[in-house]
Design an enzyme around this catalytic site. Structure first.
Site, PDB file in Angstrom:
ATOM      1  CG  ASP A 135      42.371  41.086  37.271  1.00  0.00           C
ATOM      2  OD1 ASP A 135      43.663  40.693  37.170  1.00  0.00           O
ATOM      3  OD2 ASP A 135      41.575  40.545  36.351  1.00  0.00           O
ATOM      4  CB  ILE A 151      41.138  41.893  52.988  1.00  0.00           C
ATOM      5  CG1 ILE A 151      42.389  42.304  53.607  1.00  0.00           C
ATOM      6  CG2 ILE A 151      41.205  41.621  51.633  1.00  0.00           C
ATOM      7  CD1 ILE A 151      43.660  41.300  53.908  1.00  0.00           C
ATOM      8  CG  ASP A 152      37.704  46.590  55.939  1.00  0.00           C
ATOM      9  OD1 ASP A 152      37.714  46.517  54.615  1.00  0.00           O
ATOM     10  OD2 ASP A 152      36.449  46.912  56.305  1.00  0.00           O
ATOM     11  CB  ILE A 189      30.551  46.157  43.160  1.00  0.00           C
ATOM     12  CG1 ILE A 189      28.965  45.922  43.274  1.00  0.00           C
ATOM     13  CG2 ILE A 189      31.470  45.357  43.984  1.00  0.00           C
ATOM     14  CD1 ILE A 189      28.354  45.395  44.443  1.00  0.00           C
ATOM     15  CG  ASP A 221      32.946  39.490  38.462  1.00  0.00           C
ATOM     16  OD1 ASP A 221      33.395  40.766  38.778  1.00  0.00           O
ATOM     17  OD2 ASP A 221      33.217  38.460  38.937  1.00  0.00           O
ATOM     18  CE  LYS A 272      38.866  34.812  38.014  1.00  0.00           C
ATOM     19  NZ  LYS A 272      38.068  35.483  38.919  1.00  0.00           N
ATOM     20  CG  ASN A 273      34.873  34.540  40.630  1.00  0.00           C
ATOM     21  OD1 ASN A 273      36.269  34.293  40.491  1.00  0.00           O
ATOM     22  ND2 ASN A 273      34.041  35.681  40.424  1.00  0.00           N
TER      23      ASN A 273
END
Ligand code: UD1
Ligand code: PEP
Length: 428
Positions: free
Chosen positions: A116, A123-124, A329, A307, A22-23
């Protein structure tokens, strides 16, 4: 919203074949708009995220077809357009259109990405990268405008303050057609980054160092696809089935795996006493006997993946003693804990990001909420292990990213039904 209903208590057995990651897929699809030719992918997972990315492509006049894992995209008729905010908000990875549109048109206007809720997801570092390449970034009313159309993007050195998968890929997408050389320092090393770079390099890009912490990109003018790109196997899906098999399996073979991508995960299973046979591209998990507790810390790759933090928790409930997980994380990514407790699990968050898991003899089916994709995966495993019926609400989060889950679990002997979603029409 969809719900998944599992009548638990039946041990699983047999084989399961893992789909494309998926990623990777969610970055490969935005990356495809950088091509000056049609592109083709195979082993693409059948997941909601792909459907939503196809809707975003459609809005840009990019046609795509998807059948049996074969995805064809024709970006040659692309035009700049308003993007559907519903689809953008449905997944985090829509932010890869920032880098990809910037690479293609020298500017991008994209709604702030959703996805999610794992706690804060800034997102800096993406923005820092775009600015280093010469773009101006402004934000108004939840919309981000990134513009380098005056002078074009110019290669630059970007030292990331945090190791970020998203920022590393986004900067690569922006830089691949920029003038000159871009160097990303402190880059993330995830296998999905190597997959995106393999796809781009096969089209003529010049990117070196993917998989290390320094990535060098020399801009090129055109990208032409000459072959079909096969998406790498989903290591998180593989880890999810391995957890399930170790916790409640009578012998399960997980196929289409790159075992090297799962080393930090399998080494924890081995430490627990899980009996595994690791082949070239498959892992067999024997029924577990006495399992030992372990301590797990999530880290950027090659460390233990955040994940897989949630999918491993039901397995830790089987260990004879107290296990600990530290999620470094996403410390707030603990929304599966309260739900597992409601099913009878001896599990608690003791500090932000720190989870303690005790031995739990028996789980009991009840109604629970999947707050995010991997929390949902943990609840599926717990539902399979539990006596009685487990109803998982908000299951769309799970269907966002788990390929043909009903079919795969049914083949393993699970009594599972999905309601509230038309799976046949899942793909446009
Ligand atoms: C679509 C996709 O591939 N999603 C994955 C991606 O998410 P995502 O791209 O959100 O995660 P990142 O790797 O970018 O983030 C890792 C850490 O860096 C921080 N950070 C990130 C970017 C930034 O600009 N500033 C910042 O501070 C985040 O808050 C987080 O603590 O990597 C996560 C960590 O492996 C995985 O859980 C997600 O499955
Ligand atoms: C959190 C995840 O996905 P996303 O980044 O797309 O929300 C995930 O894959 O576990």
């Amino acid at each position: 919203m969809a719900k998944i209903i599992i009548n638990g208590g039946h041990r699983i057995h047999g084989e399961v074949t893992i789909g494309g990651a998926k990623n990777s897929t969610v970055a490969l699809i935005p990356a495809a708009i950088l091509a000056d030719s049609p592109v083709k992918f195979d082993t693409v997972p059948q997941i909601l995220d792909v459907k939503n990315l196809q809707l975003i492509l459609q809005a840009m006049n990019v046609s795509s077809t998807f059948e049996n894992g074969n995805l064809s995209i024709d970006p040659t008729t692309i035009r700049e357009s308003d993007l559907p905010s519903g689809a953008i908000k449905s997944l985090r990875a829509s932010y890869y259109f920032m880098g990809a549109l910037l690479g293609r048109f020298g500017r991008a206007t994209v709604t702030f990405p959703g996805g999610d809720n794992l706690g804060r997801r800034p997102i800096d570092q993406h923005i820092k990268g775009f600015e280093a390449l010469g773009a101006t970034v402004t934000e108004s009313n939840d919309i981000i405008h990134i513009d380098a159309s005056d002078h074009g993007l110019i290669g630059a050195r970007v030292a990331l303050d945090t190791v970020s998968v998203g920022a590393t890929i986004n900067i690569i997408l922006a830089a691949v057609k920029a003038k000159g050389q871009t160097i990303i320092e402190n880059a993330a090393k995830e296998p999905e980054i190597i997959d995106i770079v393999t796809f781009l390099n096969n089209m003529g890009a010049n990117i070196r160092g993917a998989g290390t912490d320094t990535i060098r990109i020399t801009g090129v003018d055109t990208l032409i696809a000459r072959n079909t790109h096969t998406v790498i196997p989903d290591r998180i899906e593989a880890g999810t089935y391995m957890s399930m098999a170790a916790a409640f399996g009578d012998g399960v073979t997980v196929r289409n795996v790159i075992p090297e991508h799962l080393e930090s995960y399998t080494s924890k299973l081995i430490e627990m006493g899980v009996n595994l046979e690791i082949g070239e591209d498959a892992v067999h998990i024997f029924p577990s006997e006495k399992l030992q507790p372990v301590s797990i810390k999530t880290m950027p790759y090659p460390g233990f993946a955040t994940d897989l933090q949630q999918p491993v928790t039901p397995l830790l409930l089987m260990a004879e003693g107290e296990s600990t997980i530290y999620d470094t994380i996403y410390p707030k990514r603990v929304r599966h804990i309260a739900e597992l407790r409601r099913m009878g699990g001896d599990i608690a968050t003791v500090k932000p990001g720190e989870i303690k898991i005790g031995h739990s003899d028996r789980l009991i089916g009840t109604t629970v909420e999947a707050a995010e994709i991997r929390a949902g995966a943990a609840l599926i495993i717990a539902g399979i292990m539990a006596d009685g019926t487990t109803v998982i609400n908000n299951a769309d989060h799970i269907l966002r990213g788990y390929d043909r889950i009903q079919e795969k679990l049914t083949n393993l002997g699970v009594d599972i039904a999905i309601e509230g979603i038309d799976l046949i029409n899942l793909m446009p």
